[in-house]
Design an enzyme around this catalytic site. Structure first.
Site, PDB file in Angstrom:
ATOM      1  N   ASP A   1     -10.751 -27.523  -3.344  1.00 13.05           N
ATOM      2  CA  ASP A   1     -11.527 -27.256  -2.125  1.00 13.05           C
ATOM      3  C   ASP A   1     -10.736 -27.808  -0.949  1.00 13.05           C
ATOM      4  O   ASP A   1      -9.786 -28.585  -1.125  1.00 13.05           O
ATOM      5  CB  ASP A   1     -12.912 -27.895  -2.207  1.00 13.05           C
ATOM      6  CG  ASP A   1     -13.800 -27.553  -1.020  1.00 13.05           C
ATOM      7  OD1 ASP A   1     -13.661 -26.449  -0.466  1.00 13.05           O
ATOM      8  OD2 ASP A   1     -14.635 -28.390  -0.632  1.00 13.05           O
ATOM      9  N   SER A   2     -11.161 -27.428   0.250  1.00 12.53           N
ATOM     10  CA  SER A   2     -10.487 -27.941   1.443  1.00 12.53           C
ATOM     11  C   SER A   2     -10.822 -29.402   1.692  1.00 12.53           C
ATOM     12  O   SER A   2     -10.082 -30.103   2.375  1.00 12.53           O
ATOM     13  CB  SER A   2     -10.891 -27.114   2.673  1.00 12.53           C
ATOM     14  OG  SER A   2     -12.289 -27.214   2.895  1.00 12.53           O
TER      15      SER A   2
ATOM     16  N   GLY B   1     -13.333 -23.357   7.090  1.00 14.37           N
ATOM     17  CA  GLY B   1     -14.414 -22.480   7.512  1.00 14.37           C
ATOM     18  C   GLY B   1     -14.187 -21.721   8.803  1.00 14.37           C
ATOM     19  O   GLY B   1     -14.757 -20.653   9.004  1.00 14.37           O
TER      20      GLY B   1
ATOM     21  N   CYS C   1     -14.733 -23.387  -3.509  1.00 15.74           N
ATOM     22  CA  CYS C   1     -14.841 -23.186  -2.061  1.00 15.74           C
ATOM     23  C   CYS C   1     -15.136 -21.710  -1.824  1.00 15.74           C
ATOM     24  O   CYS C   1     -14.349 -20.852  -2.237  1.00 15.74           O
ATOM     25  CB  CYS C   1     -13.535 -23.593  -1.378  1.00 15.74           C
ATOM     26  SG  CYS C   1     -13.445 -23.210   0.388  1.00 15.74           S
ATOM     27  N   ASN C   2     -16.270 -21.408  -1.196  1.00 16.55           N
ATOM     28  CA  ASN C   2     -16.623 -20.018  -0.938  1.00 16.55           C
ATOM     29  C   ASN C   2     -15.614 -19.343  -0.017  1.00 16.55           C
ATOM     30  O   ASN C   2     -15.243 -18.176  -0.218  1.00 16.55           O
ATOM     31  CB  ASN C   2     -18.018 -19.952  -0.314  1.00 16.55           C
ATOM     32  CG  ASN C   2     -19.117 -20.242  -1.307  1.00 16.55           C
ATOM     33  OD1 ASN C   2     -19.630 -19.366  -1.970  1.00 16.55           O
ATOM     34  ND2 ASN C   2     -19.485 -21.510  -1.408  1.00 16.55           N
ATOM     35  N   THR C   3     -15.149 -20.058   1.002  1.00 11.15           N
ATOM     36  CA  THR C   3     -14.196 -19.485   1.950  1.00 11.15           C
ATOM     37  C   THR C   3     -12.890 -19.129   1.261  1.00 11.15           C
ATOM     38  O   THR C   3     -12.344 -18.041   1.452  1.00 11.15           O
ATOM     39  CB  THR C   3     -13.936 -20.467   3.107  1.00 11.15           C
ATOM     40  OG1 THR C   3     -15.174 -20.723   3.797  1.00 11.15           O
ATOM     41  CG2 THR C   3     -12.937 -19.901   4.102  1.00 11.15           C
TER      42      THR C   3
ATOM     43  N   CYS D   1     -21.913 -22.695   0.935  1.00  2.00           N
ATOM     44  CA  CYS D   1     -20.721 -23.542   1.074  1.00  2.00           C
ATOM     45  C   CYS D   1     -20.921 -24.711   0.129  1.00  2.00           C
ATOM     46  O   CYS D   1     -22.014 -25.288   0.071  1.00  2.00           O
ATOM     47  CB  CYS D   1     -20.557 -24.027   2.515  1.00  2.00           C
ATOM     48  SG  CYS D   1     -19.274 -25.295   2.739  1.00  2.00           S
ATOM     49  N   THR D   2     -19.887 -25.076  -0.612  1.00  2.00           N
ATOM     50  CA  THR D   2     -20.044 -26.120  -1.630  1.00  2.00           C
ATOM     51  C   THR D   2     -20.300 -27.495  -1.028  1.00  2.00           C
ATOM     52  O   THR D   2     -20.747 -28.407  -1.740  1.00  2.00           O
ATOM     53  CB  THR D   2     -18.803 -26.177  -2.555  1.00  2.00           C
ATOM     54  OG1 THR D   2     -17.619 -26.333  -1.772  1.00  2.00           O
ATOM     55  CG2 THR D   2     -18.707 -24.900  -3.386  1.00  2.00           C
ATOM     56  N   HIS D   3     -20.030 -27.667   0.268  1.00  2.00           N
ATOM     57  CA  HIS D   3     -20.386 -28.927   0.922  1.00  2.00           C
ATOM     58  C   HIS D   3     -21.899 -29.126   0.988  1.00  2.00           C
ATOM     59  O   HIS D   3     -22.395 -30.252   0.868  1.00  2.00           O
ATOM     60  CB  HIS D   3     -19.836 -28.962   2.355  1.00  2.00           C
ATOM     61  CG  HIS D   3     -18.425 -29.404   2.482  1.00  2.00           C
ATOM     62  ND1 HIS D   3     -17.358 -28.588   2.176  1.00  2.00           N
ATOM     63  CD2 HIS D   3     -17.880 -30.579   2.911  1.00  2.00           C
ATOM     64  CE1 HIS D   3     -16.232 -29.236   2.413  1.00  2.00           C
ATOM     65  NE2 HIS D   3     -16.520 -30.448   2.855  1.00  2.00           N
TER      66      HIS D   3
END
Length: 268
Positions: A12-13, A45, A76-78, A194-196
């Site tokens: 992920d970012s 994002g 990460c969806n993005t 969003c995974t956050h």
């Protein structure tokens, strides 16, 4: 090292993918994991697809070379929207798992027919998301909300323990959705795209107090799919080898937030 003993890479970012890693470790407790936070290049994002694809390529190459990963989970969806298809084409031998907002599962939960979707601006603008949206939009009304700044605020809270910015953004974006609850015309289901965002679930539930809204997080589905793919490929690590796999944390930039978040949400 036997191929089954190779780790699973999770990417992920920032710290958001820890929500997926948490589900993966619960479903696959005997597997080894390497979590990579691309913190030097976050957030994704508000980036364009070309940038996110370039970073995803670099991370996958680094994890394959340095850790010999047997699977790559884009938590990460993005990054999934921008890079998953291309990475599968470029690495046909790799077991690669992505994530996407749970628009279809939300249909089974809603009673009012109105579903909120929180995601980053880049995810909502992606061709992958638009294809997903068009596939299901005739069956319910999806209210799309770009949550600018929320992922970054969750990253910051991991270090500062100050939840004020996260709570303020949650309240702002809930208000932007309109009426919430089980009354006719209200949104009764919220997709966390969003995974956050699942890492702020406690704050979100507090803000939703008294309103009947189901929260949808696809992390468990990603974990089940990863387990199925590993077993089908003969790459699952035998539970008899060791009761608990190892976790390695890596970051391209400062790792203070990552370690603080892992301690808070993973007990690691």
């Amino acid at each position: 090292m036997p191929r089954q003993d190779a780790p699973i890479g999770v990417f992920d970012s920032g710290i958001g993918g820890l929500s997926v890693l948490r589900a993966l470790r619960a479903a696959l407790p005997h597997e080894h994991f390497v979590y990579f936070a691309d913190s030097a290049h976050a957030p994704y994002g508000e980036r364009d697809d070309a940038y996110v694809l370039a970073r995803s390529r670099a991370v996958l190459a680094a994890l394959r070379q340095s850790h010999g990963i047997k699977a790559f989970v884009i938590a990460c969806n993005t990054a999934t929207a921008a890079a998953a298809r291309t990475l599968r084409e470029e690495h046909p031998d790799a077991l690669l798992v992505g994530i996407e907002p749970a628009l279809k599962p939300a249909l089974a939960l809603t009673h009012t027919g109105r579903i909120g979707v929180w995601a980053t601006r880049a995810t909502l603008a992606s061709g992958k998301f638009q294809t997903l949206y068009q596939a299901w939009s005739a069956q319910a009304e999806y209210v799309l909300q770009a949550c600018d700044g929320l992922a970054s605020a969750i990253d910051t809270e991991a270090i500062s323990a100050d939840s004020t910015p996260v709570r303020a953004l949650i309240d702002r974006y809930l208000d932007a959705l309109g009426p919430l609850g089980d009354a006719p015309g209200a949104i009764d289901t919220l997709v966390l795209g969003c995974t956050h965002y699942p890492l702020a679930r406690e704050h979100l539930l507090a803000s939703l107090a008294g309103r009947a809204v189901a929260l949808l997080d696809p992390a468990d589905a990603v974990a089940r799919h990863t387990r199925t793919l590993l077993q089908a490929a003969g790459l699952a690590r035998a539970a008899s080898v060791a009761p608990q796999g190892q976790l390695t944390l890596r970051a391209s930039g400062p790792d203070v937030a990552l370690h603080a978040a892992a301690w808070r949400w993973l007990d690691a």
